[in-house]
Design an enzyme around this catalytic site. Structure first.
Site, short mmCIF file in Angstrom:
data_model
loop_
_atom_site.label_atom_id
_atom_site.label_comp_id
_atom_site.label_asym_id
_atom_site.label_seq_id
_atom_site.Cartn_x
_atom_site.Cartn_y
_atom_site.Cartn_z
N ASP A 43 7.21 -9.67 40.58
CA ASP A 43 7.71 -10.01 39.25
C ASP A 43 7.87 -8.71 38.46
OD1 ASP A 43 7.70 -10.88 36.39
OD2 ASP A 43 7.39 -12.85 37.29
N ILE A 44 8.94 -8.59 37.71
CA ILE A 44 9.20 -7.37 36.95
C ILE A 44 8.22 -7.21 35.78
CG2 ILE A 44 10.91 -8.36 35.40
CD1 ILE A 44 12.46 -5.69 35.71
N HIS A 95 11.21 -20.97 41.61
CA HIS A 95 10.36 -19.82 41.95
C HIS A 95 8.90 -20.13 41.66
CE1 HIS A 95 11.80 -19.13 37.81
NE2 HIS A 95 10.68 -18.45 37.58
N LEU A 96 8.09 -19.85 42.65
CA LEU A 96 6.64 -20.04 42.55
C LEU A 96 6.02 -18.72 42.13
CD1 LEU A 96 4.08 -21.80 43.25
CD2 LEU A 96 4.15 -20.67 45.49
N HIS A 97 5.25 -18.76 41.04
CA HIS A 97 4.50 -17.59 40.61
C HIS A 97 3.19 -17.55 41.39
CE1 HIS A 97 6.81 -16.38 37.00
NE2 HIS A 97 7.18 -17.65 37.03
#
Length: 161
Positions: free
Chosen positions: A55-56, A124-126
């Site tokens: 993740d950015i 999207h899965l964090h």
């Protein structure tokens, strides 16, 4: 918000980008571009079904996004047919954590932002770890089973998947 790191070279076969976009590709979707190696983002995992990258704007020392390689809408669009895909996303997240020496899965947070609280409509899965090292804002932003961030279990339970 979910984002991507575009400063590191890709670690996947660059031949992917030379072919025509695959079925399930949304040309307006940043995550579709990333998994098709069009953004220069380092892919920590990439296969026919699942891709993973950092993740950015990390909310924890280890913050990864696990996405379907083919475009799938946000978590509200999931149905029973997606259960194996989501399970594979979780397993991929666990594998990436293990490769990065995170073995205490009791201190990990897995979840999805619930629309309209997701900045990218590609599922999207964090994956965040260690959760105990998340700062105040990250604890709020990734608070389990809130109006804006849910784990897989309530998602499946609430949608009868």
């Amino acid at each position: 918000m979910a984002g991507v790191e575009a400063t590191q070279p890709a670690l996947v076969d660059s031949s992917k980008s030379s072919s025509a976009p695959a079925e399930g590709y949304d040309k307006k979707c940043i995550f579709c571009k990333i998994v098709n190696n069009e953004m220069g983002t380092e892919l920590l995992h990439s296969d026919e079904e699942i891709s993973c990258f950092r993740d950015i704007k990390p909310g924890a020392p280890h913050h990864y996004l696990v996405v379907p390689t083919k475009h799938v809408g946000n978590c509200k669009s999931l149905s029973k047919e997606h259960v194996p895909l989501v399970n594979r996303m979780i397993e991929t997240g666990k594998e990436i954590l293990q490769k990065n020496n995170i073995t205490d899965l009791s201190d990990v947070r897995f979840g999805f932002h619930w629309p309209p609280f997701c900045s990218v409509t590609h599922l999207h899965l964090h994956v965040l770890a260690p959760a105990s090292q998340m700062g105040f804002m990250s604890r709020l932003f990734y608070r389990l089973n809130s109006y804006w961030f849910i784990t897989v279990s309530p998602l499946f339970d609430s949608r009868d998947i």
